[in-house]
Design an enzyme around this catalytic site. Structure first.
Site, mmCIF file in Angstrom:
data_model
loop_
_atom_site.group_PDB
_atom_site.id
_atom_site.type_symbol
_atom_site.label_atom_id
_atom_site.label_comp_id
_atom_site.label_asym_id
_atom_site.label_seq_id
_atom_site.Cartn_x
_atom_site.Cartn_y
_atom_site.Cartn_z
ATOM 1 N N LYS A 165 -2.674 6.955 1.220
ATOM 2 C CA LYS A 165 -2.491 7.204 2.653
ATOM 3 C C LYS A 165 -1.453 8.311 2.806
ATOM 4 C CE LYS A 165 -2.344 4.643 6.970
ATOM 5 N NZ LYS A 165 -3.375 5.447 7.612
ATOM 6 N N ARG A 180 0.828 -1.211 0.000
ATOM 7 C CA ARG A 180 0.000 0.000 0.000
ATOM 8 C C ARG A 180 0.861 1.260 0.000
ATOM 9 N NH1 ARG A 180 -4.521 0.804 4.611
ATOM 10 N NH2 ARG A 180 -2.681 1.167 5.894
HETATM 11 N N1 PXG Z 1 -9.353 5.048 6.998
HETATM 12 C C1 PXG Z 1 -8.435 6.006 7.238
HETATM 13 C C2 PXG Z 1 -8.644 7.374 6.739
HETATM 14 C C3 PXG Z 1 -7.266 5.674 7.944
HETATM 15 O O1 PXG Z 1 -6.331 6.590 8.164
HETATM 16 C C4 PXG Z 1 -8.090 3.396 8.163
HETATM 17 C C5 PXG Z 1 -9.202 3.782 7.436
HETATM 18 C C6 PXG Z 1 -7.938 1.956 8.575
HETATM 19 O O2 PXG Z 1 -6.910 1.332 7.800
HETATM 20 P P1 PXG Z 1 -5.982 0.173 8.389
HETATM 21 O O3 PXG Z 1 -5.063 -0.148 7.271
HETATM 22 O O4 PXG Z 1 -5.270 0.729 9.593
HETATM 23 O O5 PXG Z 1 -6.859 -0.942 8.751
HETATM 24 C C7 PXG Z 1 -7.100 4.349 8.424
HETATM 25 C C8 PXG Z 1 -5.882 3.978 9.197
HETATM 26 C C9 PXG Z 1 -3.932 6.548 14.342
HETATM 27 C C10 PXG Z 1 -3.816 5.723 13.119
HETATM 28 O O6 PXG Z 1 -2.877 6.720 14.994
HETATM 29 C C11 PXG Z 1 -4.690 5.820 12.068
HETATM 30 C C12 PXG Z 1 -4.535 4.990 10.973
HETATM 31 C C13 PXG Z 1 -3.546 4.099 10.944
HETATM 32 C C14 PXG Z 1 -2.682 4.027 12.000
HETATM 33 C C15 PXG Z 1 -2.809 4.848 13.086
HETATM 34 O O7 PXG Z 1 -5.040 6.979 14.663
HETATM 35 N N2 PXG Z 1 -5.405 5.078 9.956
#
Ligand code: PXG
Length: 290
Positions: free
Chosen positions: A149, A50
């Site tokens: 991301k 990703r």
């Molecule tokens: N949507 C968004 C906009 C994100 O930023 C997810 C969905 C979930 O994706 P994953 O791959 O984690 O299942 C994310 C992930 C934090 C933090 O510290 C946020 C994310 C990842 C890691 C840490 O709040 N966002």
């Protein structure tokens, strides 16, 4: 704590990035949030893939290979003796001048922080989260693809500020058409009459690694998850709602926009996925120590 920056590990106090780095000046960069469980890094290949897709989308040349990047993550955990933890891997456009032109940035900056995880309090999993719908919309694919991301999180942070003011734990974010996209840092799933639904990535959701894992688990249960455009109404009248994310894992929702979801308690389907996800995270992944 030892922090990786561009090929070297530094003590926390010495781990510094230039004020001319375009990741800081313009949010010009990409990142991954990754978890380690039981001495293994969960779905490392998927995270690195990703990351490379995000880089490709913004025409950012990552100066090391995918294999080297995986070593950076594993080594960061190993050197910090992290068995269960959280990894933040960041690639920025690098150092440039004060203009936003990325052509002035000769080399990307890579850094990697591996740390112990601040796990969500157990009450959250027992009682569920309180959500409200954000008044700000998810940025559309014609502007900045939500699949990237990127380091630009102001869209989500504006929503979070609204959530803080409303005393909510997370927010439902809609796309320009009014369909549910995702939350600020989590994907969303709805259970209604035994069917499990989630917005498609095309509705403005990030292709979450946890989302994918939950869809894989659903396949093994023989109850495949359907991707469908969902409205706030679909969520208000759901039997169960849960969110997925690297930090949150699989977490139940008890309330959205003052509507109690189901009976206000984590439902049986959610609990089954929470359990199966723990099983998966604790038994698979790339080994850190060997
Ligand atoms: N949507 C968004 C906009 C994100 O930023 C997810 C969905 C979930 O994706 P994953 O791959 O984690 O299942 C994310 C992930 C934090 C933090 O510290 C946020 C994310 C990842 C890691 C840490 O709040 N966002």
């Amino acid at each position: 704590m030892k922090i990786y920056i561009d090929g070297q590990f530094y003590a926390k106090e010495d781990a510094k990035i230039s004020v001319f780095d375009h990741g800081l000046l313009y949010g010009d960069g990409i990142f991954e949030g990754i978890r380690a469980y039981n001495g293994r890094i969960f779905r490392l290949d998927e995270h690195i893939e990703r990351l490379h897709d995000s880089a490709k989308a913004i025409l950012l040349q990552i100066p090391i290979t995918a294999e080297e990047m995986k070593k950076v993550v594993v080594e960061s955990c190993r050197l910090n003796d992290i068995k269960n933890g959280y990894v933040r891997l960041v690639v920025t456009r690098g150092i440039g001048d004060l203009g936003l032109n990325p052509n002035k940035c000769p080399k990307a900056t890579i850094f990697c922080i591996a740390t112990g995880i601040a796990i969500y309090p157990p009450e959250v999993y027992q009682n569920g989260l309180k959500l409200v719908t954000a008044s700000t919309q998810r940025i559309g694919p014609a502007s900045l693809s939500p699949a990237i991301k990127s380091l630009n999180y102001l869209n989500q942070i504006m929503a979070r500020i609204e959530g803080n003011l409303a005393g909510a734990d997370e927010l439902i974010v809609l796309n320009a058409e009014g369909f549910v996209a995702e939350c600020t840092a989590d994907n969303v799933f709805v259970i209604k009459k035994g069917r499990i639904l989630t917005p498609p990535v095309s509705a403005g959701a990030l292709g979450g690694i946890t989302r994918r894992a939950v869809m894989d688990i659903a396949e093994t249960f023989g109850t495949p998850i359907l991707e469908a455009n969902l409205t706030r109404y679909d969520l208000w009248v759901a039997d169960e709602i849960f969110l997925t994310g690297t930090a949150a894992e699989v977490v139940p929702v008890r309330e959205l926009d003052a509507r109690v979801i189901g009976d206000g308690r984590p439902g049986p389907v959610t609990l089954r996925f929470t359990e199966a996800y723990h099983q998966l995270t604790n038994s698979t992944g790339t080994p850190i120590f060997n």
